[in-house]
Write a protein that holds these residues in place. Structure first.
Motif, PDB file in Angstrom:
ATOM      1  N   GLU A  87       5.241 -19.595 -25.963  1.00  0.00           N
ATOM      2  CA  GLU A  87       4.124 -20.352 -25.412  1.00  0.00           C
ATOM      3  C   GLU A  87       2.999 -19.377 -25.095  1.00  0.00           C
ATOM      4  N   GLN A  88       1.788 -19.734 -25.515  1.00  0.00           N
ATOM      5  CA  GLN A  88       0.676 -18.791 -25.434  1.00  0.00           C
ATOM      6  C   GLN A  88      -0.541 -19.493 -24.854  1.00  0.00           C
ATOM      7  N   ASP A  89      -1.288 -18.782 -24.000  1.00  0.00           N
ATOM      8  CA  ASP A  89      -2.470 -19.412 -23.427  1.00  0.00           C
ATOM      9  C   ASP A  89      -3.632 -19.375 -24.422  1.00  0.00           C
ATOM     10  N   SER A  90      -4.756 -19.934 -24.026  1.00  0.00           N
ATOM     11  CA  SER A  90      -5.869 -20.141 -24.944  1.00  0.00           C
ATOM     12  C   SER A  90      -6.475 -18.843 -25.457  1.00  0.00           C
ATOM     13  N   ASN A  91      -6.411 -17.756 -24.668  1.00  0.00           N
ATOM     14  CA  ASN A  91      -7.014 -16.505 -25.151  1.00  0.00           C
ATOM     15  C   ASN A  91      -6.026 -15.630 -25.903  1.00  0.00           C
ATOM     16  N   GLY A  92      -4.767 -16.119 -26.045  1.00  0.00           N
ATOM     17  CA  GLY A  92      -3.801 -15.409 -26.863  1.00  0.00           C
ATOM     18  C   GLY A  92      -3.176 -14.203 -26.231  1.00  0.00           C
ATOM     19  N   HIS A  93      -3.406 -13.968 -24.937  1.00  0.00           N
ATOM     20  CA  HIS A  93      -2.894 -12.748 -24.319  1.00  0.00           C
ATOM     21  C   HIS A  93      -1.676 -12.982 -23.432  1.00  0.00           C
ATOM     22  N   ASP A  94      -1.671 -14.031 -22.637  1.00  0.00           N
ATOM     23  CA  ASP A  94      -0.552 -14.300 -21.735  1.00  0.00           C
ATOM     24  C   ASP A  94       0.452 -15.212 -22.418  1.00  0.00           C
ATOM     25  N   ILE A  95       1.718 -14.831 -22.346  1.00  0.00           N
ATOM     26  CA  ILE A  95       2.760 -15.594 -23.040  1.00  0.00           C
ATOM     27  C   ILE A  95       3.911 -15.924 -22.095  1.00  0.00           C
ATOM     28  N   GLN A  96       4.701 -16.917 -22.499  1.00  0.00           N
ATOM     29  CA  GLN A  96       5.904 -17.315 -21.781  1.00  0.00           C
ATOM     30  C   GLN A  96       7.038 -17.400 -22.792  1.00  0.00           C
ATOM     31  N   ILE A  97       8.203 -16.850 -22.436  1.00  0.00           N
ATOM     32  CA  ILE A  97       9.387 -16.917 -23.291  1.00  0.00           C
ATOM     33  C   ILE A  97      10.537 -17.483 -22.469  1.00  0.00           C
ATOM     34  N   GLN A  98      11.064 -18.611 -22.913  1.00  0.00           N
ATOM     35  CA  GLN A  98      12.194 -19.219 -22.211  1.00  0.00           C
ATOM     36  C   GLN A  98      13.494 -18.734 -22.837  1.00  0.00           C
ATOM     37  N   LEU A  99      14.232 -17.921 -22.092  1.00  0.00           N
ATOM     38  CA  LEU A  99      15.542 -17.464 -22.516  1.00  0.00           C
ATOM     39  C   LEU A  99      16.600 -18.397 -21.931  1.00  0.00           C
ATOM     40  N   PRO A 100      17.849 -18.325 -22.400  1.00  0.00           N
ATOM     41  CA  PRO A 100      18.884 -19.227 -21.887  1.00  0.00           C
ATOM     42  C   PRO A 100      19.065 -19.165 -20.374  1.00  0.00           C
ATOM     43  N   HIS A 101      18.783 -18.010 -19.773  1.00  0.00           N
ATOM     44  CA  HIS A 101      19.100 -17.841 -18.352  1.00  0.00           C
ATOM     45  C   HIS A 101      17.876 -17.643 -17.470  1.00  0.00           C
ATOM     46  N   ILE A 102      16.683 -17.411 -18.081  1.00  0.00           N
ATOM     47  CA  ILE A 102      15.518 -17.099 -17.256  1.00  0.00           C
ATOM     48  C   ILE A 102      14.255 -17.222 -18.100  1.00  0.00           C
ATOM     49  N   ARG A 103      13.126 -17.451 -17.437  1.00  0.00           N
ATOM     50  CA  ARG A 103      11.833 -17.502 -18.135  1.00  0.00           C
ATOM     51  C   ARG A 103      11.095 -16.195 -17.894  1.00  0.00           C
ATOM     52  N   LEU A 104      10.674 -15.567 -18.993  1.00  0.00           N
ATOM     53  CA  LEU A 104       9.909 -14.333 -18.925  1.00  0.00           C
ATOM     54  C   LEU A 104       8.444 -14.590 -19.239  1.00  0.00           C
ATOM     55  N   SER A 105       7.579 -13.858 -18.582  1.00  0.00           N
ATOM     56  CA  SER A 105       6.157 -13.848 -18.904  1.00  0.00           C
ATOM     57  C   SER A 105       5.808 -12.502 -19.502  1.00  0.00           C
ATOM     58  N   GLY A 106       4.611 -12.420 -20.066  1.00  0.00           N
ATOM     59  CA  GLY A 106       4.197 -11.152 -20.635  1.00  0.00           C
ATOM     60  C   GLY A 106       2.794 -11.194 -21.183  1.00  0.00           C
ATOM     61  N   ARG A 107       2.424 -10.122 -21.855  1.00  0.00           N
ATOM     62  CA  ARG A 107       1.128  -9.988 -22.506  1.00  0.00           C
ATOM     63  C   ARG A 107       1.348  -9.689 -23.982  1.00  0.00           C
ATOM     64  N   LEU A 108       0.419 -10.156 -24.805  1.00  0.00           N
ATOM     65  CA  LEU A 108       0.513  -9.940 -26.248  1.00  0.00           C
ATOM     66  C   LEU A 108      -0.838  -9.478 -26.764  1.00  0.00           C
ATOM     67  N   TRP A 109      -0.819  -8.361 -27.514  1.00  0.00           N
ATOM     68  CA  TRP A 109      -2.046  -7.845 -28.118  1.00  0.00           C
ATOM     69  C   TRP A 109      -1.810  -7.630 -29.608  1.00  0.00           C
ATOM     70  N   GLY A 110      -2.867  -7.753 -30.397  1.00  0.00           N
ATOM     71  CA  GLY A 110      -2.783  -7.442 -31.820  1.00  0.00           C
ATOM     72  C   GLY A 110      -2.774  -8.669 -32.701  1.00  0.00           C
ATOM     73  N   GLU A 111      -2.953  -8.440 -33.987  1.00  0.00           N
ATOM     74  CA  GLU A 111      -3.068  -9.523 -34.958  1.00  0.00           C
ATOM     75  C   GLU A 111      -1.691 -10.024 -35.391  1.00  0.00           C
ATOM     76  N   GLU A 112      -1.574 -11.343 -35.506  1.00  0.00           N
ATOM     77  CA  GLU A 112      -0.335 -11.957 -35.961  1.00  0.00           C
ATOM     78  C   GLU A 112       0.002 -11.448 -37.356  1.00  0.00           C
ATOM     79  N   GLY A 113       1.276 -11.185 -37.579  1.00  0.00           N
ATOM     80  CA  GLY A 113       1.721 -10.705 -38.877  1.00  0.00           C
ATOM     81  C   GLY A 113       1.927  -9.205 -38.937  1.00  0.00           C
ATOM     82  N   LYS A 114       1.345  -8.475 -37.985  1.00  0.00           N
ATOM     83  CA  LYS A 114       1.557  -7.026 -37.949  1.00  0.00           C
ATOM     84  C   LYS A 114       2.920  -6.716 -37.328  1.00  0.00           C
ATOM     85  N   PRO A 115       3.487  -5.533 -37.614  1.00  0.00           N
ATOM     86  CA  PRO A 115       4.786  -5.157 -37.030  1.00  0.00           C
ATOM     87  C   PRO A 115       4.750  -5.244 -35.502  1.00  0.00           C
ATOM     88  N   LEU A 116       5.868  -5.681 -34.941  1.00  0.00           N
ATOM     89  CA  LEU A 116       5.939  -5.939 -33.500  1.00  0.00           C
ATOM     90  C   LEU A 116       6.559  -4.771 -32.757  1.00  0.00           C
TER      91      LEU A 116
END
Length: 291
Positions: free
Chosen positions: A4-33
């Protein structure tokens, strides 16, 4: 979409089986992670300066549980650093079916967790970049009794204070200045880190971080356990240390070279947070290692 990603593409949410993680994402989609793991009491924002110079990659920096915008580990029981290895394994399992990272980048606590994880699960981590980190912290077995007693006393005080109101500070700046005075970290970096670990509370601000993070763990590994875990570490690893960083890392290098089968090291100008203060130099080292 991987998360899940906010409108500016930087703040993200990842729902794991046991907990929800937040984070930041930078860079162009398709590039190595690159998966970036921050240090104790920091958060995903610590990798913002570095991401500016890692243009050949997408950088996914998560907030560890109890930090930043991520959920806290449930309950009020004592925390242990091994909890983060489980969190990382769940995250890597999640990413494996979507976009597996080409490397794990860890600073301080994040590097310790990543290094231990890759040692235990060598098939799950392709490459490691450790910034001011090497292996799990250990202590003599003779300390175990005192550690257990001290830890439980601190948790008892924590539980007794559950009904007390949160400490509220007049402004973010009060806390930013306090961290700067305590740690010596430059004010811009204190601001970047502090604001993600706090929230507005009425007319002031208070910590959103899990208060258990500041309490002692009940147990710590001894050298024999760490040595057994780290022996034959197969993951190609780059260790980046700072000229004003933790001196113990330089002392530990002879032992580390016995543990890691493929270890490169580089010593750069900077303190324990050199990935912020010397982001360009650290990025150049990472690019050379990966590219």
């Amino acid at each position: 979409m991987l998360w899940e990603q906010d409108s500016n593409g930087h703040d993200i949410q990842i729902q794991l089986p046991h907990i929800r993680l937040s984070g930041r994402l930078w860079g162009e989609e398709g590039k190595p992670l690159l998966l970036a793991l921050h240090g104790w009491l920091d958060n995903a924002n610590s990798f913002e300066p570095l991401s500016t110079y890692l243009n050949e990659f997408q950088v996914l920096a998560i907030d560890w549980p109890g930090h930043g915008y991520s959920e806290h580990h449930r309950g009020h029981y004592p925390l242990h650093w091994v909890d983060y290895i489980f969190d990382l394994d769940m995250l890597m399992t999640y990413l494996a079916d979507k976009q597996a990272p080409i490397a794990i980048l860890g600073h301080s606590l994040g590097g310790i967790v990543a290094s231990a994880y890759a040692a235990a699960f060598p098939d799950k981590a392709k490459k490691l970049i450790l910034i001011e980190a090497l292996a799990p912290i250990f202590e003599p077995v003779t300390e175990s009794k005192a550690r257990l007693r001290k830890s439980f006393r601190s948790y008892q005080r924590y539980l007794a204070a559950q009904d007390k109101p949160l400490s509220v500070y007049d402004s973010f700046q009060v806390v930013i200045n306090a961290r700067h005075k305590l740690t010596g970290l430059d004010l811009p970096w204190c601001e970047l880190l502090t604001k993600r670990n706090m929230e507005v509370n009425g007319t002031g601000v208070s910590w959103r971080s899990d208060p258990r993070l500041r309490l002692d763990s009940p147990t710590r590994l001894n050298f024999e356990q760490v040595d057994a875990l780290m022996q034959g570490h197969p993951c190609p690893t780059l260790l980046i240390t700072g000229s004003e960083g933790y001196k113990q890392l330089q002392t530990a290098l002879p032992t580390a070279k016995k543990w890691f089968q493929d270890l490169s090291t580089i010593h750069l100008s900077g303190d324990h947070h050199l990935h912020m203060g010397n982001a360009r130099g650290v990025a150049d080292a990472i690019n050379a290692f990966l590219l």
